[in-house]
Write a protein that holds these residues in place. Sequence first.
Motif, short mmCIF file in Angstrom:
data_model
loop_
_atom_site.label_atom_id
_atom_site.label_comp_id
_atom_site.label_asym_id
_atom_site.label_seq_id
_atom_site.Cartn_x
_atom_site.Cartn_y
_atom_site.Cartn_z
N GLU A 67 0.93 -1.28 0.00
CA GLU A 67 0.02 0.14 0.05
C GLU A 67 0.84 1.27 -0.05
O GLU A 67 2.02 1.27 0.60
CB GLU A 67 -0.88 0.00 1.42
CG GLU A 67 -2.09 -0.87 1.11
CD GLU A 67 -1.73 -2.47 1.36
OE1 GLU A 67 -0.84 -2.68 2.05
OE2 GLU A 67 -2.50 -3.19 1.16
N PRO A 68 0.38 2.30 -0.66
CA PRO A 68 -0.67 2.61 -1.24
C PRO A 68 -0.86 2.13 -2.71
O PRO A 68 -0.06 2.35 -3.56
CB PRO A 68 -0.87 4.11 -1.26
CG PRO A 68 0.45 4.72 -1.36
CD PRO A 68 1.16 3.50 -0.49
N GLU B 236 -2.87 2.15 -5.12
CA GLU B 236 -3.22 3.12 -6.46
C GLU B 236 -1.93 3.90 -7.24
O GLU B 236 -2.13 4.20 -8.16
CB GLU B 236 -4.12 4.16 -6.10
CG GLU B 236 -3.95 5.35 -5.18
CD GLU B 236 -4.00 4.87 -3.65
OE1 GLU B 236 -4.08 3.67 -3.45
OE2 GLU B 236 -3.67 5.55 -2.60
N LEU B 237 -0.89 3.85 -6.20
CA LEU B 237 0.30 4.34 -6.94
C LEU B 237 1.24 3.51 -7.64
O LEU B 237 2.18 4.12 -8.12
CB LEU B 237 1.04 4.95 -5.76
CG LEU B 237 0.51 6.29 -4.93
CD1 LEU B 237 1.42 6.90 -4.01
CD2 LEU B 237 -0.01 7.44 -5.95
N TRP B 238 0.80 2.40 -7.64
CA TRP B 238 1.76 1.26 -8.56
C TRP B 238 1.33 1.40 -10.06
O TRP B 238 0.00 1.40 -10.08
CB TRP B 238 1.34 -0.29 -7.97
CG TRP B 238 2.31 -0.37 -6.65
CD1 TRP B 238 1.81 -0.09 -5.52
CD2 TRP B 238 3.36 -1.20 -6.87
NE1 TRP B 238 2.67 -0.71 -4.44
CE2 TRP B 238 3.73 -1.19 -5.31
CE3 TRP B 238 4.40 -1.68 -7.49
CZ2 TRP B 238 4.84 -1.89 -4.63
CZ3 TRP B 238 5.34 -2.48 -6.84
CH2 TRP B 238 5.65 -2.59 -5.55
N GLU B 239 2.17 1.54 -10.72
CA GLU B 239 1.96 1.37 -12.26
C GLU B 239 1.63 0.17 -12.91
O GLU B 239 1.18 0.01 -13.90
CB GLU B 239 3.20 2.27 -13.10
CG GLU B 239 3.13 3.69 -12.74
CD GLU B 239 4.35 4.29 -13.59
OE1 GLU B 239 4.55 3.68 -14.51
OE2 GLU B 239 4.71 5.13 -13.05
N TYR C 177 9.98 -4.61 -11.84
CA TYR C 177 8.94 -4.00 -10.82
C TYR C 177 8.19 -5.28 -10.08
O TYR C 177 7.62 -6.18 -10.68
CB TYR C 177 8.10 -2.94 -11.37
CG TYR C 177 8.56 -1.77 -11.86
CD1 TYR C 177 9.30 -1.74 -12.96
CD2 TYR C 177 8.70 -0.62 -11.31
CE1 TYR C 177 10.05 -0.55 -13.41
CE2 TYR C 177 9.21 0.53 -11.45
CZ TYR C 177 9.78 0.52 -12.77
OH TYR C 177 10.57 1.84 -13.27
N ARG D 104 6.73 -5.79 -5.47
CA ARG D 104 7.03 -5.62 -4.22
C ARG D 104 8.30 -6.76 -3.86
O ARG D 104 8.04 -7.94 -4.08
CB ARG D 104 5.79 -5.91 -3.30
CG ARG D 104 5.82 -5.84 -1.91
CD ARG D 104 6.97 -4.80 -1.36
NE ARG D 104 6.13 -3.70 -0.96
CZ ARG D 104 6.59 -2.48 -1.24
NH1 ARG D 104 7.55 -2.15 -1.94
NH2 ARG D 104 5.74 -1.36 -0.59
N ASN E 238 13.07 2.54 -4.64
CA ASN E 238 11.84 2.36 -4.05
C ASN E 238 11.43 1.20 -3.19
O ASN E 238 10.40 0.88 -2.91
CB ASN E 238 10.55 2.32 -5.01
CG ASN E 238 10.51 3.93 -5.74
OD1 ASN E 238 11.21 4.89 -5.42
ND2 ASN E 238 9.89 4.03 -6.91
N ALA F 53 8.54 1.42 -0.84
CA ALA F 53 7.60 2.32 -1.33
C ALA F 53 6.79 1.71 -2.54
O ALA F 53 7.16 0.80 -3.06
CB ALA F 53 8.28 3.63 -1.81
N PRO F 54 5.84 2.52 -3.07
CA PRO F 54 5.10 2.14 -4.19
C PRO F 54 6.36 1.92 -5.58
O PRO F 54 7.06 2.61 -5.59
CB PRO F 54 4.06 3.17 -4.59
CG PRO F 54 3.75 3.94 -3.49
CD PRO F 54 5.38 3.77 -2.63
N ASN F 55 6.16 1.22 -6.33
CA ASN F 55 6.84 0.74 -7.66
C ASN F 55 8.29 0.35 -7.45
O ASN F 55 9.26 1.02 -8.03
CB ASN F 55 7.06 2.40 -8.44
CG ASN F 55 5.66 2.63 -9.07
OD1 ASN F 55 4.75 1.66 -9.61
ND2 ASN F 55 5.11 3.81 -8.96
#
Length: 463
Positions: free
Chosen positions: A93-94, A96-99, A113, A115, A425, A428-430
Motif C-alpha cells: 500500500e498505497p 493506487e500509486l503502483w504502475e 518491478y 514488491r 523504491n 515504497a510504491p513501484n
Amino acid sequence: MQHVVDFIQANHDRYIEELREFCAIPSVSTKNEHKKDLERCAQWLADHLRKIGMENVEVIPTKGHPILYADWLHAPGQPTLLFYGHYDVQPPEPLELWESPPFELTLREGNLYARGVVDDKGQVFIHLKAIEAFLRDGGRLPVNIKMMIEGEEEVGSENIGTFIEEEKGRLECNALMVSDTSMLGRGLPSVCYGLRGLCYFEVEVEGPKQDLHSGSFGGGVPNPINILCEMMAKLHDKHGRVAIPGFYNGVRALSKKERQQLRRLPFSEKGFQQTTGARKLVGEKGYTTVERIWARPTLDINGIFGGYTGEGAKTVIGSKATAKFSTRLVPNQDPAKITKLVRRHIERLAPPSVKVTFKVHSEGKPWVAPFDHPIVQAGRRALEKGFEKPAVFIREGGSIPLVTTMYEEFGRPCVLLGFGLPDENAHAPNEHMNLENYLKGILSIAYFYHEASQASGKGVEAS
Ligand code: BES
Ligand code: MN
Ligand code: MN
C-alpha cells in the motif's frame, strides 16, 4: 569458472521467469491475513533450494513465520559461508500509486518491478542462481554454504534470535554473507561495512473519553493531538539535534581517516536531493549528507494520526492521538539504553491532563567493521570481476539487526554485497530492481564463492 560464467550468461531469461514466481507470493510479514502466504513462500523456496542441489533443506516453524535452513558441505578444507536473507516483504500500500500490480513482476525500461524484488527476494535469488550454476549436472561448489532465510526481517526479526541460540552449532561458519543493501550508485559496485541500529516506538495520548464538538468544548479540555504535537516537537532542538538527554552518550566520533574516505566517494548530493524530491537538504550541523545518513544517530516520526483526517472540514476534538517514531543508532549506542532514555523523556513531557502510553516495537544494534579482512576483500574482488568496475566501500543508514547479532555472537566477519540502487523504491510504491544489476549480481556472487575459496588459508580459515 568459465563454464559457470557461460551457464549464467545463457540463462538470463529463466532467471527472470523464476523470480516472477517468487515475487507472485504476497509474503507481507506485518499482516496476519498473509500468514498462509508466508508459509507458502517458505515452501516454494524450500522446493527451489532442493531443486538447485542444496541439501538438508528444512522449513522450521517459529512463533511467527518460518525460517529456512539449507546447506551444502562437500568442500573439505574450504571455508564455510553462512548466507542470511529474508523472504518477507513490506506491505504494498498505497496500491493506487503502483504502475503495475505489486505481485506481478513486470519488466519496464530495464527494470524489474514488484514488491520485494530488490528487498530482498531478488537478492536472495542471486545467491540461489549462483549456487545452481555450480551444482548443476552433479557439479561442486568451491566453498561450503549454509543458508538461513527468514520471514520476519521487515518486522524486527523477533524469532530468529531463539533459533540462532538453539542452533548455534549448526550455524557455525567462517563468515556471514548478506545481500540486502544497495550500491552507492549506477556502475558503482559496493561493499557495505556499516549499518545503523534501530529502536521503534509508539506513543498514544488519550484525553476526553470520546470525540467532542470543538466549538462547545474547544479551549476547555485537553486536545490529545495538540499535546502530542507539542511533545513530538520537543524531540529535536532548533539545530536539528535530538533533544533527548543522554541520546548522544557513547556515540563514536568519525575518525579523520574515515571522514576523508567518505568524502572521496563519488556520492552526489544533488543526485541524492533529486532522488528524494526535497527542496533542500537538511540535517545535523557540521556533517555532510553521507555522514548524517550513515554515521550519525537520528530520530524520525514515521506516522502520526488522530482526529478527523477525511475529506473537507469537521470541527472535532479527537479523543486520542498516536505517533510512531524511530531512532537510527550508531556505534556505540545501546538500543536498550536508548529505549530507557526515550521512555523517560516522554514521561517527563507528558502533562497530567492526559493519559500517555509508551510502547516499544523493536530494537536492533548498529554495526561497523573494518574492511581489510581477507574475506571482505575477496568480496570486493568478486564485485569488480562481476561488474568490471572498481568497487567502493560504503556504510548504510538502514538496519539489519541480525548482522550485529552474528558479528557479536559468532565473532565472524560479515560480507555485505548489495545489488540494489538508492532510488529503487524499497518499502515504497513501484519498488524495482535494475535487471542488469540482478544478472551482474549472480555473476559477482559466483565469483565471490570462487574468490573465497582462493582466499582460503590467507587469513580465511577453512572449517
Ligand atoms: N534491506 C533493508 C535494510 C537496509 C535499508 C539496508 C536501507 C540498506 C539500506 C531491510 O529489509 C530493512 O528494511 N530493515 C529495516 C529494519 C527492520 C528492523 C524493520 C529498516 O532498516 O528499517
Ligand atoms: Mn531487506
Ligand atoms: Mn526492508
